[in-house]
Write a protein that holds these residues in place. Structure first.
Motif, PDB file in Angstrom:
ATOM      1  N   ASN A  58       0.823  -1.201   0.000  1.00 21.50           N
ATOM      2  CA  ASN A  58       0.000   0.000   0.000  1.00 21.50           C
ATOM      3  C   ASN A  58       0.857   1.251   0.000  1.00 21.50           C
ATOM      4  O   ASN A  58       0.565   2.209  -0.694  1.00 21.50           O
ATOM      5  N   ILE A  59       1.943   1.252   0.784  1.00 13.44           N
ATOM      6  CA  ILE A  59       2.850   2.396   0.782  1.00 13.44           C
ATOM      7  C   ILE A  59       3.475   2.542  -0.583  1.00 13.44           C
ATOM      8  O   ILE A  59       3.531   3.630  -1.151  1.00 13.44           O
ATOM      9  N   SER A  60       3.956   1.437  -1.151  1.00 11.55           N
ATOM     10  CA  SER A  60       4.561   1.512  -2.473  1.00 11.55           C
ATOM     11  C   SER A  60       3.536   1.942  -3.505  1.00 11.55           C
ATOM     12  O   SER A  60       3.847   2.661  -4.436  1.00 11.55           O
ATOM     13  N   GLY A  61       2.282   1.544  -3.311  1.00 13.17           N
ATOM     14  CA  GLY A  61       1.225   1.986  -4.218  1.00 13.17           C
ATOM     15  C   GLY A  61       1.008   3.479  -4.134  1.00 13.17           C
ATOM     16  O   GLY A  61       0.810   4.142  -5.138  1.00 13.17           O
ATOM     17  N   VAL A  62       1.073   4.025  -2.924  1.00 15.67           N
ATOM     18  CA  VAL A  62       0.918   5.469  -2.763  1.00 15.67           C
ATOM     19  C   VAL A  62       2.073   6.187  -3.448  1.00 15.67           C
ATOM     20  O   VAL A  62       1.895   7.194  -4.123  1.00 15.67           O
ATOM     21  N   VAL A  63       3.294   5.651  -3.294  1.00 16.62           N
ATOM     22  CA  VAL A  63       4.466   6.287  -3.873  1.00 16.62           C
ATOM     23  C   VAL A  63       4.447   6.190  -5.394  1.00 16.62           C
ATOM     24  O   VAL A  63       4.675   7.170  -6.092  1.00 16.62           O
ATOM     25  N   LYS A  64       4.138   5.017  -5.922  1.00 17.90           N
ATOM     26  CA  LYS A  64       4.267   4.769  -7.349  1.00 17.90           C
ATOM     27  C   LYS A  64       2.983   4.946  -8.132  1.00 17.90           C
ATOM     28  O   LYS A  64       3.010   5.060  -9.339  1.00 17.90           O
ATOM     29  N   ASP A  65       1.849   4.938  -7.465  1.00 21.23           N
ATOM     30  CA  ASP A  65       0.590   4.772  -8.174  1.00 21.23           C
ATOM     31  C   ASP A  65      -0.425   5.848  -7.816  1.00 21.23           C
ATOM     32  O   ASP A  65      -1.367   5.607  -7.099  1.00 21.23           O
ATOM     33  N   ALA A  66      -0.208   7.030  -8.351  1.00 14.41           N
ATOM     34  CA  ALA A  66      -1.137   8.127  -8.104  1.00 14.41           C
ATOM     35  C   ALA A  66      -2.490   7.847  -8.750  1.00 14.41           C
ATOM     36  O   ALA A  66      -3.472   8.491  -8.442  1.00 14.41           O
ATOM     37  N   GLU A  67      -2.545   6.886  -9.642  1.00 14.90           N
ATOM     38  CA  GLU A  67      -3.779   6.571 -10.361  1.00 14.90           C
ATOM     39  C   GLU A  67      -4.687   5.616  -9.587  1.00 14.90           C
ATOM     40  O   GLU A  67      -5.775   5.307 -10.033  1.00 14.90           O
ATOM     41  N   ASN A  68      -4.222   5.123  -8.438  1.00 18.65           N
ATOM     42  CA  ASN A  68      -5.013   4.194  -7.624  1.00 18.65           C
ATOM     43  C   ASN A  68      -5.394   2.924  -8.379  1.00 18.65           C
ATOM     44  O   ASN A  68      -6.556   2.530  -8.408  1.00 18.65           O
ATOM     45  N   THR A  69      -4.412   2.296  -8.978  1.00 22.46           N
ATOM     46  CA  THR A  69      -4.688   1.067  -9.704  1.00 22.46           C
ATOM     47  C   THR A  69      -3.964  -0.144  -9.104  1.00 22.46           C
ATOM     48  O   THR A  69      -4.080  -1.229  -9.640  1.00 22.46           O
ATOM     49  N   HIS A  70      -3.235   0.023  -7.996  1.00 24.36           N
ATOM     50  CA  HIS A  70      -2.595  -1.142  -7.382  1.00 24.36           C
ATOM     51  C   HIS A  70      -3.667  -2.036  -6.776  1.00 24.36           C
ATOM     52  O   HIS A  70      -4.751  -1.581  -6.435  1.00 24.36           O
ATOM     53  N   GLY A  71      -3.357  -3.312  -6.715  1.00 24.15           N
ATOM     54  CA  GLY A  71      -4.335  -4.265  -6.197  1.00 24.15           C
ATOM     55  C   GLY A  71      -5.289  -4.792  -7.249  1.00 24.15           C
ATOM     56  O   GLY A  71      -6.186  -5.560  -6.943  1.00 24.15           O
ATOM     57  N   VAL A  72      -5.100  -4.355  -8.505  1.00 24.53           N
ATOM     58  CA  VAL A  72      -5.963  -4.805  -9.605  1.00 24.53           C
ATOM     59  C   VAL A  72      -5.085  -5.360 -10.718  1.00 24.53           C
ATOM     60  O   VAL A  72      -4.127  -4.714 -11.135  1.00 24.53           O
ATOM     61  N   SER A  73      -5.404  -6.546 -11.189  1.00 23.77           N
ATOM     62  CA  SER A  73      -4.722  -7.134 -12.348  1.00 23.77           C
ATOM     63  C   SER A  73      -5.768  -7.462 -13.401  1.00 23.77           C
ATOM     64  O   SER A  73      -6.852  -7.955 -13.078  1.00 23.77           O
ATOM     65  N   LEU A  74      -5.422  -7.183 -14.642  1.00 28.75           N
ATOM     66  CA  LEU A  74      -6.312  -7.477 -15.764  1.00 28.75           C
ATOM     67  C   LEU A  74      -5.600  -8.386 -16.739  1.00 28.75           C
ATOM     68  O   LEU A  74      -4.396  -8.252 -16.954  1.00 28.75           O
ATOM     69  N   ASN A  75      -6.349  -9.282 -17.347  1.00 22.91           N
ATOM     70  CA  ASN A  75      -5.794 -10.155 -18.369  1.00 22.91           C
ATOM     71  C   ASN A  75      -6.840 -10.335 -19.459  1.00 22.91           C
ATOM     72  O   ASN A  75      -7.967 -10.726 -19.172  1.00 22.91           O
ATOM     73  N   GLN A  76      -6.454 -10.002 -20.671  1.00 22.03           N
ATOM     74  CA  GLN A  76      -7.386 -10.185 -21.785  1.00 22.03           C
ATOM     75  C   GLN A  76      -6.830 -11.221 -22.738  1.00 22.03           C
ATOM     76  O   GLN A  76      -5.670 -11.151 -23.139  1.00 22.03           O
ATOM     77  N   LYS A  77      -7.671 -12.169 -23.076  1.00 22.48           N
ATOM     78  CA  LYS A  77      -7.353 -13.161 -24.103  1.00 22.48           C
ATOM     79  C   LYS A  77      -8.522 -13.159 -25.068  1.00 22.48           C
ATOM     80  O   LYS A  77      -9.654 -13.414 -24.671  1.00 22.48           O
ATOM     81  N   ASP A  96     -11.563 -12.177 -26.708  1.00 21.68           N
ATOM     82  CA  ASP A  96     -12.640 -11.272 -26.304  1.00 21.68           C
ATOM     83  C   ASP A  96     -13.025 -11.420 -24.840  1.00 21.68           C
ATOM     84  O   ASP A  96     -14.096 -10.976 -24.444  1.00 21.68           O
ATOM     85  N   THR A  97     -12.171 -12.046 -24.027  1.00 26.70           N
ATOM     86  CA  THR A  97     -12.508 -12.227 -22.619  1.00 26.70           C
ATOM     87  C   THR A  97     -11.606 -11.356 -21.751  1.00 26.70           C
ATOM     88  O   THR A  97     -10.430 -11.167 -22.052  1.00 26.70           O
ATOM     89  N   LEU A  98     -12.171 -10.840 -20.692  1.00 31.44           N
ATOM     90  CA  LEU A  98     -11.432 -10.028 -19.730  1.00 31.44           C
ATOM     91  C   LEU A  98     -11.530 -10.692 -18.372  1.00 31.44           C
ATOM     92  O   LEU A  98     -12.630 -10.933 -17.866  1.00 31.44           O
ATOM     93  N   ASP A  99     -10.375 -11.017 -17.798  1.00 32.00           N
ATOM     94  CA  ASP A  99     -10.316 -11.600 -16.463  1.00 32.00           C
ATOM     95  C   ASP A  99      -9.769 -10.543 -15.510  1.00 32.00           C
ATOM     96  O   ASP A  99      -8.787  -9.869 -15.817  1.00 32.00           O
ATOM     97  N   VAL A 100     -10.414 -10.407 -14.367  1.00 36.05           N
ATOM     98  CA  VAL A 100     -10.061  -9.398 -13.381  1.00 36.05           C
ATOM     99  C   VAL A 100      -9.673 -10.090 -12.086  1.00 36.05           C
ATOM    100  O   VAL A 100     -10.400 -10.961 -11.607  1.00 36.05           O
ATOM    101  N   ASP A 101      -8.535  -9.712 -11.538  1.00 36.17           N
ATOM    102  CA  ASP A 101      -8.122 -10.147 -10.205  1.00 36.17           C
ATOM    103  C   ASP A 101      -8.032  -8.895  -9.343  1.00 36.17           C
ATOM    104  O   ASP A 101      -7.399  -7.908  -9.740  1.00 36.17           O
ATOM    105  N   VAL A 102      -8.650  -8.928  -8.178  1.00 40.54           N
ATOM    106  CA  VAL A 102      -8.641  -7.766  -7.298  1.00 40.54           C
ATOM    107  C   VAL A 102      -8.344  -8.219  -5.870  1.00 40.54           C
ATOM    108  O   VAL A 102      -8.847  -9.252  -5.417  1.00 40.54           O
ATOM    109  N   LYS A 103      -7.469  -7.469  -5.201  1.00 41.62           N
ATOM    110  CA  LYS A 103      -7.090  -7.760  -3.817  1.00 41.62           C
ATOM    111  C   LYS A 103      -7.739  -6.726  -2.913  1.00 41.62           C
ATOM    112  O   LYS A 103      -7.525  -5.530  -3.083  1.00 41.62           O
ATOM    113  N   LEU A 104      -8.524  -7.204  -1.951  1.00 42.40           N
ATOM    114  CA  LEU A 104      -9.273  -6.316  -1.072  1.00 42.40           C
ATOM    115  C   LEU A 104      -8.742  -6.326   0.357  1.00 42.40           C
ATOM    116  O   LEU A 104      -8.343  -7.363   0.877  1.00 42.40           O
TER     117      LEU A 104
END
Length: 156
Positions: free
Chosen positions: A50-69, A71-79
């Motif tokens: 979370n600290i590294s996300g604040v430092v590196k990620d002003a866009e608030n996108t850490h904790g989210v991974s996307l994978n497209q193959k 026409d499918t979109l797979d979402v991984d999210v860490k809560l």
């Protein structure tokens, strides 16, 4: 960070066909959809992430991974969820919110949404750690600016 683009060939009139989305746009949609669910404090995993996300990620996108193959979109999210709340209910609501937001905002259907609860803490603990992360971020930014200024002076 690798930015990918995703294309939708939506058939609704609300979304133009062949719209391209940058990775960070979809991650922001996922982040916002998840954090609007009651009991979700934030995304990420450990305090250091979370600290590294604040430092590196002003866009608030850490904790989210996307994978497209294709026409499918797979979402991984860490809560990070609030301590004492019903975790299965929160995870289910977060998944539904993410699917709905991706569909309504981007015209995309998620093939899968994998929700991983990586931490639980009280709201006060989360706010304290978020504040600490911002302080670390401000300190790192200040030191980077000082280093850049020294480097510029030595180059003259």
């Amino acid at each position: 960070m690798q930015d990918n683009t995703y294309t939708t060939t939506a058939t609704t009139t609300a979304v133009p066909e062949n719209v391209n989305y940058n990775d960070s746009v979809l991650k922001k949609i996922v982040n916002t959809a998840a954090t609007q669910v009651e009991g979700v404090l934030g995304l990420g995993s450990t305090l250091m992430e979370n600290i590294s996300g604040v430092v590196k990620d002003a866009e608030n996108t850490h904790g989210v991974s996307l994978n497209q193959k294709n026409d499918t979109l797979d979402v991984d999210v860490k809560l990070v969820v609030e301590f004492g709340k019903n975790i299965p209910q929160i995870a289910t609501a977060a998944e539904a919110s993410i699917r709905k937001s991706l569909k309504e905002m981007a015209g995309l259907n998620a093939n899968s949404v994998k929700v991983e609860v990586v931490d639980t803490m009280t709201r006060q603990e989360f706010e304290d750690k978020t504040k600490q992360g911002r302080q670390v971020s401000d300190f790192v930014e200040k030191k980077q600016e000082e280093h850049a200024a020294k480097q510029a002076d030595s180059d003259r």
